[in-house]
Design an enzyme around this catalytic site. Sequence first.
Site, short mmCIF file in Angstrom:
data_model
loop_
_atom_site.label_atom_id
_atom_site.label_comp_id
_atom_site.label_asym_id
_atom_site.label_seq_id
_atom_site.Cartn_x
_atom_site.Cartn_y
_atom_site.Cartn_z
CG LEU A 38 -2.06 -1.07 1.16
CD1 LEU A 38 -2.98 -0.93 2.36
CD2 LEU A 38 -2.87 -1.02 -0.14
CB ALA A 85 4.84 -6.23 -5.74
CB ALA A 86 7.04 -3.39 -10.02
CB THR A 128 7.79 -3.15 -18.64
OG1 THR A 128 7.63 -2.05 -19.56
CG2 THR A 128 9.20 -3.06 -18.07
CG ASP A 129 6.80 -2.17 -23.95
OD1 ASP A 129 6.91 -1.55 -22.88
OD2 ASP A 129 6.05 -1.79 -24.88
CD GLU A 130 8.80 1.95 -19.85
OE1 GLU A 130 9.77 2.64 -19.49
OE2 GLU A 130 7.64 2.12 -19.43
CE1 TYR A 156 9.08 -0.19 -14.04
CE2 TYR A 156 9.00 0.80 -16.22
CZ TYR A 156 8.54 -0.14 -15.31
OH TYR A 156 7.55 -1.02 -15.68
CB SER A 157 13.54 0.24 -18.39
OG SER A 157 14.59 1.15 -18.62
CE LYS A 160 8.99 -4.93 -14.03
NZ LYS A 160 8.17 -5.65 -13.00
CE1 TYR A 213 7.73 15.19 -19.01
CE2 TYR A 213 6.74 13.00 -19.18
CZ TYR A 213 7.30 14.01 -18.41
OH TYR A 213 7.44 13.84 -17.06
NE ARG A 279 9.27 9.98 -18.65
CZ ARG A 279 8.25 9.16 -18.91
NH1 ARG A 279 8.36 8.29 -19.89
NH2 ARG A 279 7.13 9.25 -18.21
#
Length: 342
Positions: A38, A85-86, A128-130, A156-157, A160, A213, A279
């Site tokens: 949470l 969860a990420a 993710t595809d990122e 982030y990527s 992952k 952006y 960005r």
Amino acid sequence: MVTVTILVTGGAGFIGSNFIFYWMENHADDRVVCLDKLTYAGNLSTLEPVMDKPNFRFVKGDICDKNLVLDLFRTERPEYVVNFAAESHVDRSIDGPEVFLRTNILGTAALLDACREFGVGRYHQVSTDEVYGDLPLDRPDLFFTEDTPLHTSSPYSASKAGSDLLVLSYVRTYGLPATISRCSNNYGPYQFPEKFIPLMVINALNNKPLPVYGDGLNVRDWLHVKDHCRAIELILRNGRAGEIYNIGGHNEKRNIDVVKLILQELNKPESLIQYVADRKGHDRRYAIDPQKIHRELGWTPQTEFDDGIRRTVRWYVSSSDWWREIVSGEYQEYYRKTYGGI
């Protein structure tokens, strides 16, 4: 009679909550256990429709808490584990990478160790595809496949990609029955307002500027969250352990065109659009080739974007009680920091 216990981590978030709803609707006899810390993006009110169900249990906790995770596995003995969860927002990862490394890599490690100790039937990592980086705008013939080299653009990527590699190492080293899916941009109900589509909808409803952006020409492949949930179900049931499956929506759209569709649906003027500084490291185009999951598991997306975006916009219009409480406090401070004074 309960047939399967499934542990869903991050189930109070956007995709995780939609997956819980989908699973309980289609597998009414299964027991679903949700573990969620949470954080700012997890909303317990999202799970209100299932909180009183006898075959649902919510546990507040951090996947990085090894003792809590082991105790939960010991008590529930899940057959399936699906890890949603990420930490998942690129802008936040640029501002503070450490929490992304902790949750996305160390948290995944804690889950994998518990899966080894208690012998789960299948662990599934939602990625993710990122992790593939981006594609050039002038090569519409190019798509991400499961064999595309990892080439991350943000903390982030990168986090992952690190967790994906960790999962594959557990498959090879320990024989863990695990799978990974890499999806394109999801949209649908219950998405946190900092994400692109709900941000644009809510700002338009409030007649506030819509921050876009750069030049707005970045391309994303949009996947309705329910199509994503159905794909994960197929991978859990029929996917081959150790495999990666790309999940794409066949809905490539320029960001600016999505914004204009939202404004059109809400009957708001395009003068609300306001371009902002781009960005850092902003990927230009994402596009997934989902042939493998179609060929092996028979999955294809069922939601056309024009229909899905209209239904999504209408959901946010009719669900203001859900998002009004969220777009205050800490979120407002984050918004000011990211988009300036607009």
